[in-house]
Design an enzyme around this catalytic site. Structure first.
Site, mmCIF file in Angstrom:
data_model
loop_
_atom_site.group_PDB
_atom_site.id
_atom_site.type_symbol
_atom_site.label_atom_id
_atom_site.label_comp_id
_atom_site.label_asym_id
_atom_site.label_seq_id
_atom_site.Cartn_x
_atom_site.Cartn_y
_atom_site.Cartn_z
ATOM 1 C CB SER A 240 -0.967 0.003 1.192
ATOM 2 O OG SER A 240 -0.301 -0.306 2.392
ATOM 3 C CG HIS A 270 -1.056 -5.241 1.793
ATOM 4 N ND1 HIS A 270 -0.335 -5.154 2.961
ATOM 5 C CD2 HIS A 270 -0.984 -3.983 1.243
ATOM 6 C CE1 HIS A 270 0.145 -3.925 3.102
ATOM 7 N NE2 HIS A 270 -0.237 -3.188 2.075
ATOM 8 C CG HIS A 317 5.855 -9.487 7.428
ATOM 9 N ND1 HIS A 317 6.826 -8.667 6.907
ATOM 10 C CD2 HIS A 317 4.759 -8.718 7.619
ATOM 11 C CE1 HIS A 317 6.325 -7.448 6.798
ATOM 12 N NE2 HIS A 317 5.077 -7.444 7.224
ATOM 13 N NE ARG A 326 2.573 -4.265 12.128
ATOM 14 C CZ ARG A 326 2.402 -4.325 10.812
ATOM 15 N NH1 ARG A 326 1.907 -3.276 10.175
ATOM 16 N NH2 ARG A 326 2.717 -5.400 10.126
ATOM 17 C CG ASP A 372 -3.400 -8.299 8.738
ATOM 18 O OD1 ASP A 372 -3.832 -7.200 9.091
ATOM 19 O OD2 ASP A 372 -2.654 -8.462 7.753
HETATM 20 N N1 NMX Z 1 0.623 -19.887 4.929
HETATM 21 C C1 NMX Z 1 1.005 -20.770 3.965
HETATM 22 N N2 NMX Z 1 2.065 -20.598 3.192
HETATM 23 C C2 NMX Z 1 2.799 -19.491 3.402
HETATM 24 C C3 NMX Z 1 2.495 -18.553 4.387
HETATM 25 C C4 NMX Z 1 1.344 -18.776 5.158
HETATM 26 N N3 NMX Z 1 0.931 -17.919 6.090
HETATM 27 N N4 NMX Z 1 3.418 -17.583 4.365
HETATM 28 C C5 NMX Z 1 4.271 -17.877 3.368
HETATM 29 N N5 NMX Z 1 3.890 -19.051 2.784
HETATM 30 C C6 NMX Z 1 4.471 -19.689 1.617
HETATM 31 C C7 NMX Z 1 4.380 -18.754 0.411
HETATM 32 O O1 NMX Z 1 3.081 -18.773 -0.141
HETATM 33 C C8 NMX Z 1 5.461 -19.291 -0.455
HETATM 34 O O2 NMX Z 1 4.970 -20.435 -1.076
HETATM 35 P P1 NMX Z 1 5.419 -20.832 -2.592
HETATM 36 O O3 NMX Z 1 6.889 -21.117 -2.485
HETATM 37 O O4 NMX Z 1 4.590 -22.022 -2.883
HETATM 38 O O5 NMX Z 1 5.111 -19.660 -3.450
HETATM 39 C C9 NMX Z 1 6.529 -19.712 0.555
HETATM 40 O O6 NMX Z 1 5.848 -19.902 1.805
HETATM 41 C C10 NMX Z 1 7.627 -18.688 0.747
HETATM 42 O O7 NMX Z 1 7.014 -17.457 1.057
HETATM 43 P P2 NMX Z 1 7.767 -16.357 1.986
HETATM 44 O O8 NMX Z 1 8.995 -15.951 1.278
HETATM 45 O O9 NMX Z 1 7.899 -16.863 3.365
HETATM 46 O O10 NMX Z 1 6.689 -15.199 2.058
HETATM 47 P P3 NMX Z 1 6.451 -13.998 1.043
HETATM 48 O O11 NMX Z 1 7.398 -12.899 1.382
HETATM 49 O O12 NMX Z 1 6.433 -14.453 -0.367
HETATM 50 O O13 NMX Z 1 4.961 -13.571 1.395
HETATM 51 C C11 NMX Z 1 3.143 -13.058 2.809
HETATM 52 C C12 NMX Z 1 4.622 -12.866 2.558
HETATM 53 C C13 NMX Z 1 2.710 -12.136 3.943
HETATM 54 C C14 NMX Z 1 2.371 -12.676 1.555
HETATM 55 C C15 NMX Z 1 2.886 -14.540 3.164
HETATM 56 O O14 NMX Z 1 3.551 -14.857 4.360
HETATM 57 C C16 NMX Z 1 1.417 -14.880 3.279
HETATM 58 O O15 NMX Z 1 0.783 -15.189 2.264
HETATM 59 N N6 NMX Z 1 0.827 -14.823 4.532
HETATM 60 C C17 NMX Z 1 -0.589 -15.033 4.716
HETATM 61 C C18 NMX Z 1 -1.375 -13.785 4.334
HETATM 62 C C19 NMX Z 1 -1.158 -12.691 5.342
HETATM 63 O O16 NMX Z 1 -1.251 -12.864 6.535
HETATM 64 N N7 NMX Z 1 -0.910 -11.475 4.830
HETATM 65 C C20 NMX Z 1 -0.800 -10.283 5.679
HETATM 66 C C21 NMX Z 1 0.598 -9.660 5.736
HETATM 67 C C22 NMX Z 1 0.610 -8.461 6.626
HETATM 68 N N8 NMX Z 1 -0.198 -7.351 6.087
HETATM 69 O O17 NMX Z 1 -1.037 -6.843 6.758
HETATM 70 O O18 NMX Z 1 -0.009 -6.967 4.937
HETATM 71 C C1 MLT Z 2 2.115 -3.842 6.367
HETATM 72 O O1 MLT Z 2 1.778 -3.369 7.457
HETATM 73 O O2 MLT Z 2 2.184 -3.128 5.360
HETATM 74 C C2 MLT Z 2 2.334 -5.315 6.258
HETATM 75 O O3 MLT Z 2 2.865 -5.845 7.416
HETATM 76 C C3 MLT Z 2 3.035 -5.737 5.005
HETATM 77 C C4 MLT Z 2 4.474 -5.353 4.834
HETATM 78 O O4 MLT Z 2 5.076 -4.658 5.620
HETATM 79 O O5 MLT Z 2 5.035 -5.821 3.813
#
Ligand code: NMX
Ligand code: MLT
Length: 435
Positions: A240, A270, A317, A326, A372
Site C-alpha cells: 500500500s 496484504h 511476512h 503490532r 492481522d
Molecule cells: N501460509 C502458507 N504458506 C505461506 C504462508 C502462510 N501464512 N506464508 C508464506 N507461505 C508460503 C508462500 O506462499 C510461499 O509459497 P510458494 O513457495 O509455494 O510460493 C513460501 O511460503 C515462501 O514465502 P515467503 O517468502 O515466506 O513469504 P512472502 O514474502 O512471499 O509472502 C506473505 C509474505 C505475507 C504474503 C505470506 O507470508 C502470506 O501469504 N501470509 C498469509 C497472508 C497474510 O497474513 N498477509 C498479511 C501480511 C501483513 N499485512 O497486513 O499486509
Molecule cells: C504492512 O503493514 O504493510 C504489512 O505488514 C506488510 C508489509 O510490511 O510488507
C-alpha cells in the site's frame, strides 16, 4: 507556538541538503546487488526506496521515527483520561519526527474537527453504489471522488516551482486525512446499521468522534486510537505504501495516490488478511459444531488449509522474521482488557500451534503471526463483527503513514519511479542457461 506546517518547513530546509549531498557526492555508492530470484520474486530485500518516517527491522519490528511501538505510545501526549495518544499528535510526530506539545496536538485536533465533514457529492457517490459492494471499493471510490478538491492540481496548473510542490501536497493531505474516519463510519452505518447515521460530535478528537459515529461506546475510542497508530506505517516497501508512492511519483495528487494505495491494501496477501483471519476462524468454529476447540483440532484445520493450497492468514511476512510487535502490542491489550474472551483464547491457541505447523511444512520463511492475526478479535469483542469492514479500519490508519510519506516525497523532489525490466531470455543469458 510553531504550527505543524512551520515546523515541517524548517525540517524540510534542514533535510534537503542531505539528499542533495548524497546524490551529488555519493550517488554511485552500492546498496545491494539484485539477483534473479529477486527480479522474479517480488523484489524481496532489494534496497531501492528511501523513507525516514519508519523503519522495519526483521527481528525488532517497526520503529516510527526511531521509536518502537511502546516508546511511541509512551512519548506522545495522551488524550485526557485515556490510555492512548490522540491520533492528531501522532500525525505531527510522523510528519516532523518531533513529539508535539499538548498545545500543538490541540491545534491539529481543532483543525481536523473543522475539516472532517463530507461534501454531499461523496455521500451521493457512496449511496449510488450497490449495498453489496465491498467496503474497500466504497472507501477507495470516495477518496477518488474528492480528487476534484486537489490544491496541488490547481497550483500545478497555475504554474509552480518544484521547490514548493510540498506545500499544496501538505494542504491536500491535511484536508483528506480528517475526512477518512467520517467516510469509514458512513460506509459502516450505511452497509451494516440500517443506514442510520450518527452526527459528528465536535467536542471529540478523531478517535473519539470515530467511535461515536460508528455507534460503538467507550472504550472503543481508545481502541480506535491504538488501532490507527499501530497500522499507520510499515516503511516504504509494503504494497500500500509503495503503490501510494509510485502513483504520487508521477505528480498525481494525494487523492489519486491514496485511492490506489487503498486498492493495494484490499488484497488478501496484504491488509485484507485481517478479514481472512476472522473468516478462517469462524469457519473453523462452524465446522466444530459446538465441540470445544483443542490444539489437535486446530492443527488438523491448519493442515487442511495448507493441503488445499491456501495460505494461513495472519501468519508469515515478507520482511519480519519474528512475531510482529503490532501483534504483540494488541495481544497485550487483550490480556489486559479481555483475557477470558473465548475468541481471544482461540486466537491464542492458534498462536501456539500455527508457527509449528508452518515450520513443519517448511515453506514460509517466517512462521510467526503478523498484525492481522490479532486485530479482528479486538474489533469483534467491541461489537464490530462485520469482518469485511476490517480492512477499511486498516486503510484509515495506513493513510497516516502514506500521506506523510508522499508529502516528504514532494519536499525532497523524489523523481518518477521507473525501475527497469528484463526479458526471461535476458535472465537466461545472464545465468548462462543453454550455453
Ligand atoms: N501460509 C502458507 N504458506 C505461506 C504462508 C502462510 N501464512 N506464508 C508464506 N507461505 C508460503 C508462500 O506462499 C510461499 O509459497 P510458494 O513457495 O509455494 O510460493 C513460501 O511460503 C515462501 O514465502 P515467503 O517468502 O515466506 O513469504 P512472502 O514474502 O512471499 O509472502 C506473505 C509474505 C505475507 C504474503 C505470506 O507470508 C502470506 O501469504 N501470509 C498469509 C497472508 C497474510 O497474513 N498477509 C498479511 C501480511 C501483513 N499485512 O497486513 O499486509
Ligand atoms: C504492512 O503493514 O504493510 C504489512 O505488514 C506488510 C508489509 O510490511 O510488507
Amino acid at each position: 507556538m510553531t504550527t505543524l506546517k512551520e515546523t515541517l518547513a524548517q525540517k524540510i530546509d534542514e533535510h534537503r541538503p542531505r539528499t542533495v549531498k548524497l546524490l551529488k557526492e555519493h550517488g554511485d555508492t552500492k546498496l545491494c546487488d539484485v539477483t534473479i530470484s529477486q527480479a522474479i520474486g517480488g523484489a524481496r530485500g532489494v534496497r531501492c526506496l528511501v523513507t525516514d518516517v519508519s523503519y522495519l527491522d526483521p527481528f525488532e519490528g517497526i520503529r516510527f521515527r526511531g521509536k518502537t511501538i511502546p516508546e511511541t505510545f509512551e512519548a506522545l501526549p495522551s488524550v485526557p483520561g485515556q490510555e492512548f495518544p490522540a491520533v492528531e499528535g501522532f500525525w505531527y510526530f510522523l510528519m516532523t519526527g518531533d513529539i508535539p506539545t499538548e498545545a500543538q496536538v490541540a491545534e491539529i485536533v481543532e483543525e481536523w474537527k473543522a475539516k472532517r465533514g463530507l461534501p454531499q457529492y461523496v455521500i451521493d457517490v457512496l449511496r449510488a453504489m450497490p449495498r453489496d459492494t465491498h467496503p474497500m471499493t466504497m472507501f477507495s471510490s470516495a477518496i477518488l471522488a474528492m480528487q476534484r478538491e486537489s490544491q496541488f492540481v490547481k497550483r500545478y496548473n497555475e504554474g509552480m516551482s518544484k521547490m514548493v510542490y510540498w506545500e499544496p501536497m501538505f494542504e491536500d493531505v491535511s484536508n483528506l486525512m480528517p475526512k477518512l474516519p467520517t467516510i469509514a463510519a458512513y460506509i459502516y452505518r450505511m452497509k451494516y446499521k440500517e443506514d442510520v447515521h450518527i452526527p459528528d460530535d465536535q467536542s471529540l478528537d478523531m478517535g473519539g468522534n470515530f467511535a461515536h459515529m460508528m455507534g460503538i461506546p467507550v472504550p472503543y475510542d481508545d481502541v480506535a486510537r491504538m488501532y490507527f497508530i499501530l497500522h499507520s506505517d510499515h516503511e516504504s516497501g509494503n504494497a500500500s505504501a509503495h503503490t501510494t508512492h509510485l502513483v504520487a511519483s508521477t505528480l498525481s495528487d494525494a487523492y489519486y495516490s491514496l485511492s490506489a494505495g487503498i486498492n493495494a491494501l484490499a488484497g488478501p496477501l496484504h491488509g485484507l488478511a485481517n478479514q481472512e483471519v476472522l473468516s478462517w476462524t469462524m469457519k473453523f468454529m462452524e465446522k466444530l459444531g459446538g465441540q470445544e476447540p483443542t490444539e489437535e483440532l486446530i492443527k488438523g484445520a491448519l493442515w487442511d488449509t495448507l493441503k488445499s493450497g491456501q495460505v494461513i492468514p495472519g501468519y508469515g511476512h515478507a520482511v519480519l522474521r519474528k512475531t510482529d510487535p503490532r501483534y504483540a502490542s494488541q495481544r497485550e491489550f487483550c490480556l489486559k482488557n479481555l483475557p477470558d474472551y473465548p475468541l481471544f483464547k482461540l486466537i491464542s491457541m492458534i498462536y501456539q500451534v500455527a508457527p509449528g505447523v508452518l515450520q513443519e511444512q517448511g515453506k514460509a520463511k517466517n512462521p510467526w503471526p503478523n498484525v492481522d492475526a490479532q486485530s479482528g478479535v479486538i474489533q469483534w469483542y467491541y461489537g464490530l463483527t462485520d469482518w469485511d469492514f476490517y480492512t477499511v479500519l486498516f486503510g484509515v490508519g495506513r493513510a497516516l503513514g502514506v500521506l506523510t510519506n508522499i508529502t516528504w516525497d514532494r519536499a525532497l523532489g523524489y523523481p518518477l519511479e521507473r525501475p527497469k525490466s528484463l526479458t526471461t531470455a535476458m535472465l537466461e543469458e545472464a545465468a548462462g542457461v543453454n550455453k
